[in-house]
Enzyme design. Sequence first.
Site, mmCIF file in Angstrom:
data_model
loop_
_atom_site.group_PDB
_atom_site.id
_atom_site.type_symbol
_atom_site.label_atom_id
_atom_site.label_comp_id
_atom_site.label_asym_id
_atom_site.label_seq_id
_atom_site.Cartn_x
_atom_site.Cartn_y
_atom_site.Cartn_z
ATOM 1 C CE1 TYR A 31 34.501 37.787 36.259
ATOM 2 C CE2 TYR A 31 35.427 39.130 38.010
ATOM 3 C CZ TYR A 31 34.612 38.996 36.906
ATOM 4 O OH TYR A 31 33.903 40.078 36.449
ATOM 5 C CG HIS A 51 47.494 37.091 41.162
ATOM 6 N ND1 HIS A 51 47.065 38.206 41.817
ATOM 7 C CD2 HIS A 51 47.326 36.066 42.030
ATOM 8 C CE1 HIS A 51 46.654 37.886 43.028
ATOM 9 N NE2 HIS A 51 46.799 36.587 43.183
ATOM 10 C CG HIS A 86 46.446 31.702 42.682
ATOM 11 N ND1 HIS A 86 47.824 31.687 42.808
ATOM 12 C CD2 HIS A 86 46.024 32.792 43.357
ATOM 13 C CE1 HIS A 86 48.199 32.724 43.529
ATOM 14 N NE2 HIS A 86 47.131 33.417 43.864
#
Length: 169
Positions: A147, A59, A61
């Site tokens: 990341y 996922h 954000h």
Amino acid sequence: MTSYRRLRLPGATYFFTVCVEKRGTRTLTDNIGHLRDAYRRTVQEFPVTCHAMVVLPDHIHAIWTEPEGEANFPERWRRIKARFSHSVGGDFRPSPSKQLKRERGLWQRRFWEHALRDEAEFIRAMEYCHLNPVKHGLVHEPEHWPYSSFTRRMGNIAHPTEDTGAPKR
């Protein structure tokens, strides 16, 4: 086509969570180059101010501020997701409903967004992005996650959407 009820405030700042269909996979980090390319191409067409972003294995954000007078975040995410899906190989078997809509089955259909209303919400969203790799047990210190835009601010590694030659995890 389904029309989701979304609060679209031109020029607003939003916190997003975007997930792949199969949680627990490493789809995003294993294909970070494809994700960076999809992001780069999309924001060239539809510029946005990205305050923070963290890409986890399954996922993302992000905190974005829309340009003055715009609220195009659904189209940005649609393009990022589509470009990434088209560039990644693999067998992502879609459900029958996704097959009817010519979707690959890689992403969850929806994403979550929250309009940030004040400085306190903005700070909480920034902290959430910063600490999420630790929360998921990926690293012991947030600055060690390659990341994340937070490592860029600290001078270590570039924004997760920029190709720096950082090792793929």
